[in-house]
Design a protein around this motif. Structure first.
Motif, PDB file in Angstrom:
ATOM      1  N   LEU A   1       0.831  -1.213   0.000  1.00  0.00           N
ATOM      2  CA  LEU A   1       0.000   0.000   0.000  1.00  0.00           C
ATOM      3  C   LEU A   1       0.863   1.262   0.000  1.00  0.00           C
ATOM      4  O   LEU A   1       0.571   2.223  -0.712  1.00  0.00           O
ATOM      5  N   ASP A   2       1.935   1.250   0.794  1.00  0.00           N
ATOM      6  CA  ASP A   2       2.834   2.409   0.856  1.00  0.00           C
ATOM      7  C   ASP A   2       3.524   2.624  -0.496  1.00  0.00           C
ATOM      8  O   ASP A   2       3.612   3.755  -0.990  1.00  0.00           O
ATOM      9  N   ASP A   3       3.989   1.533  -1.114  1.00  0.00           N
ATOM     10  CA  ASP A   3       4.629   1.630  -2.431  1.00  0.00           C
ATOM     11  C   ASP A   3       3.629   2.126  -3.482  1.00  0.00           C
ATOM     12  O   ASP A   3       3.982   2.922  -4.354  1.00  0.00           O
ATOM     13  N   MET A   4       2.395   1.643  -3.392  1.00  0.00           N
ATOM     14  CA  MET A   4       1.366   2.077  -4.346  1.00  0.00           C
ATOM     15  C   MET A   4       1.130   3.584  -4.237  1.00  0.00           C
ATOM     16  O   MET A   4       1.015   4.274  -5.247  1.00  0.00           O
ATOM     17  N   PHE A   5       1.090   4.090  -2.997  1.00  0.00           N
ATOM     18  CA  PHE A   5       0.882   5.528  -2.805  1.00  0.00           C
ATOM     19  C   PHE A   5       2.021   6.320  -3.440  1.00  0.00           C
ATOM     20  O   PHE A   5       1.794   7.257  -4.207  1.00  0.00           O
ATOM     21  N   GLU A   6       3.268   5.926  -3.135  1.00  0.00           N
ATOM     22  CA  GLU A   6       4.422   6.648  -3.694  1.00  0.00           C
ATOM     23  C   GLU A   6       4.425   6.594  -5.216  1.00  0.00           C
ATOM     24  O   GLU A   6       4.702   7.594  -5.882  1.00  0.00           O
ATOM     25  N   THR A   7       4.109   5.424  -5.771  1.00  0.00           N
ATOM     26  CA  THR A   7       4.084   5.253  -7.228  1.00  0.00           C
ATOM     27  C   THR A   7       3.006   6.116  -7.863  1.00  0.00           C
ATOM     28  O   THR A   7       3.245   6.792  -8.873  1.00  0.00           O
ATOM     29  N   MET A   8       1.807   6.118  -7.267  1.00  0.00           N
ATOM     30  CA  MET A   8       0.685   6.899  -7.796  1.00  0.00           C
ATOM     31  C   MET A   8       1.002   8.398  -7.785  1.00  0.00           C
ATOM     32  O   MET A   8       0.799   9.083  -8.785  1.00  0.00           O
ATOM     33  N   VAL A   9       1.508   8.893  -6.669  1.00  0.00           N
ATOM     34  CA  VAL A   9       1.813  10.322  -6.548  1.00  0.00           C
ATOM     35  C   VAL A   9       2.923  10.716  -7.526  1.00  0.00           C
ATOM     36  O   VAL A   9       2.827  11.726  -8.228  1.00  0.00           O
ATOM     37  N   GLN A  10       3.964   9.889  -7.601  1.00  0.00           N
ATOM     38  CA  GLN A  10       5.081  10.143  -8.518  1.00  0.00           C
ATOM     39  C   GLN A  10       4.607  10.226  -9.969  1.00  0.00           C
ATOM     40  O   GLN A  10       5.147  10.963 -10.767  1.00  0.00           O
ATOM     41  N   SER A  11       3.551   9.458 -10.283  1.00  0.00           N
ATOM     42  CA  SER A  11       3.033   9.382 -11.654  1.00  0.00           C
ATOM     43  C   SER A  11       1.876  10.352 -11.904  1.00  0.00           C
ATOM     44  O   SER A  11       1.231  10.285 -12.954  1.00  0.00           O
ATOM     45  N   ASN A  12       1.584  11.206 -10.913  1.00  0.00           N
ATOM     46  CA  ASN A  12       0.474  12.169 -11.012  1.00  0.00           C
ATOM     47  C   ASN A  12      -0.876  11.501 -11.233  1.00  0.00           C
ATOM     48  O   ASN A  12      -1.705  11.982 -11.990  1.00  0.00           O
ATOM     49  N   GLY A  13      -1.102  10.387 -10.549  1.00  0.00           N
ATOM     50  CA  GLY A  13      -2.389   9.699 -10.646  1.00  0.00           C
ATOM     51  C   GLY A  13      -3.251   9.990  -9.439  1.00  0.00           C
ATOM     52  O   GLY A  13      -2.782  10.539  -8.439  1.00  0.00           O
ATOM     53  N   VAL A  14      -4.538   9.622  -9.526  1.00  0.00           N
ATOM     54  CA  VAL A  14      -5.448   9.764  -8.384  1.00  0.00           C
ATOM     55  C   VAL A  14      -5.930   8.406  -7.898  1.00  0.00           C
ATOM     56  O   VAL A  14      -6.608   8.314  -6.884  1.00  0.00           O
ATOM     57  N   GLY A  15      -5.575   7.360  -8.636  1.00  0.00           N
ATOM     58  CA  GLY A  15      -5.955   6.007  -8.227  1.00  0.00           C
ATOM     59  C   GLY A  15      -4.973   5.017  -8.802  1.00  0.00           C
ATOM     60  O   GLY A  15      -4.311   5.276  -9.810  1.00  0.00           O
ATOM     61  N   LEU A  16      -4.866   3.867  -8.130  1.00  0.00           N
ATOM     62  CA  LEU A  16      -3.959   2.824  -8.606  1.00  0.00           C
ATOM     63  C   LEU A  16      -4.424   1.487  -8.043  1.00  0.00           C
ATOM     64  O   LEU A  16      -4.733   1.383  -6.857  1.00  0.00           O
ATOM     65  N   ALA A  17      -4.480   0.487  -8.911  1.00  0.00           N
ATOM     66  CA  ALA A  17      -4.778  -0.882  -8.481  1.00  0.00           C
ATOM     67  C   ALA A  17      -3.452  -1.634  -8.429  1.00  0.00           C
ATOM     68  O   ALA A  17      -2.541  -1.356  -9.212  1.00  0.00           O
ATOM     69  N   ALA A  18      -3.351  -2.597  -7.522  1.00  0.00           N
ATOM     70  CA  ALA A  18      -2.095  -3.334  -7.331  1.00  0.00           C
ATOM     71  C   ALA A  18      -1.602  -3.973  -8.628  1.00  0.00           C
ATOM     72  O   ALA A  18      -0.399  -4.005  -8.885  1.00  0.00           O
ATOM     73  N   ILE A  19      -2.513  -4.457  -9.462  1.00  0.00           N
ATOM     74  CA  ILE A  19      -2.106  -5.115 -10.706  1.00  0.00           C
ATOM     75  C   ILE A  19      -1.348  -4.143 -11.616  1.00  0.00           C
ATOM     76  O   ILE A  19      -0.538  -4.561 -12.435  1.00  0.00           O
ATOM     77  N   GLN A  20      -1.578  -2.851 -11.432  1.00  0.00           N
ATOM     78  CA  GLN A  20      -0.882  -1.863 -12.258  1.00  0.00           C
ATOM     79  C   GLN A  20       0.604  -1.759 -11.914  1.00  0.00           C
ATOM     80  O   GLN A  20       1.356  -1.131 -12.649  1.00  0.00           O
ATOM     81  N   ILE A  21       0.994  -2.368 -10.795  1.00  0.00           N
ATOM     82  CA  ILE A  21       2.425  -2.481 -10.494  1.00  0.00           C
ATOM     83  C   ILE A  21       2.809  -3.963 -10.467  1.00  0.00           C
ATOM     84  O   ILE A  21       3.796  -4.348  -9.852  1.00  0.00           O
ATOM     85  N   GLY A  22       2.001  -4.780 -11.125  1.00  0.00           N
ATOM     86  CA  GLY A  22       2.327  -6.190 -11.310  1.00  0.00           C
ATOM     87  C   GLY A  22       1.981  -7.117 -10.164  1.00  0.00           C
ATOM     88  O   GLY A  22       2.431  -8.259 -10.133  1.00  0.00           O
ATOM     89  N   VAL A  23       1.171  -6.657  -9.205  1.00  0.00           N
ATOM     90  CA  VAL A  23       0.785  -7.492  -8.061  1.00  0.00           C
ATOM     91  C   VAL A  23      -0.697  -7.852  -8.205  1.00  0.00           C
ATOM     92  O   VAL A  23      -1.559  -6.976  -8.123  1.00  0.00           O
TER      93      VAL A  23
END
Length: 170
Positions: free
Chosen positions: A31-53
């Protein structure tokens, strides 16, 4: 840790994500990695599968009035299920896995979703605005669907053509 985002047409985006059974440190790290990835990418949402999980985990964080995404405002949803839905609306959507492409998508206007938090507690949330759209969009990812699959036949063909051209150019 910022992770790499899986980009369409990567086959992993078609995977149906598995239910989360352990609400442990590994889930918290995800969850922490997803937050950092989403913010870094200027997104407002992210599903785990979008980072391969392939786990039924998603996050949503709408920027506040100062255009900041504060970690404490992040909606973390584990094993979400839509329990009520009504109405219909169209909303222009984009996706971190389909960068630079935006299109109107038909969605339910209002949804009520039951989900678990990072500690396994059950919650229910209802919305009929942007959050309702974002929850549906991210939950589609958990079922192996990307928003471009919801487009009409004509728009989908146009998208595929533009996307192939863009992939060749990069």
């Amino acid at each position: 840790m910022v992770r790499e985002i899986v980009v369409y047409p990567d086959k992993r985006l078609k995977l149906i994500s598995k239910e989360v059974e352990l609400f442990d440190g590994a889930l918290h790290d995800l969850l922490d990695d997803m937050f950092e990835t989403m913010v870094q990418s200027n997104g407002v949402g992210l599903a785990a599968i979008q980072i391969g999980v392939d786990q039924r985990v998603l996050i949503i964080n709408e920027p506040n009035e100062d255009d900041l995404q504060l970690k404490e405002n992040t909606l973390e949803m584990i094993n979400p299920v839509i329990i009520e839905k009504s109405g219909s609306t169209k909303y222009q959507e984009g996706c971190l896995s389909v960068p630079g492409y935006y299109e109107d998508v038909d969605r339910y206007k209002a949804v009520k979703v039951e989900y678990r938090d990072r500690d396994g507690n059950t919650h229910t949330i209802e919305d009929d605005g942007f959050l309702a759209i974002a929850m549906q969009h991210e939950m589609d990812h958990l079922d192996g669907k990307v928003f471009v699959e919801k487009l009409s036949f004509t728009k989908r063909k146009r998208f595929e053509k533009e996307w192939k051209k863009r992939q060749k150019a990069s």
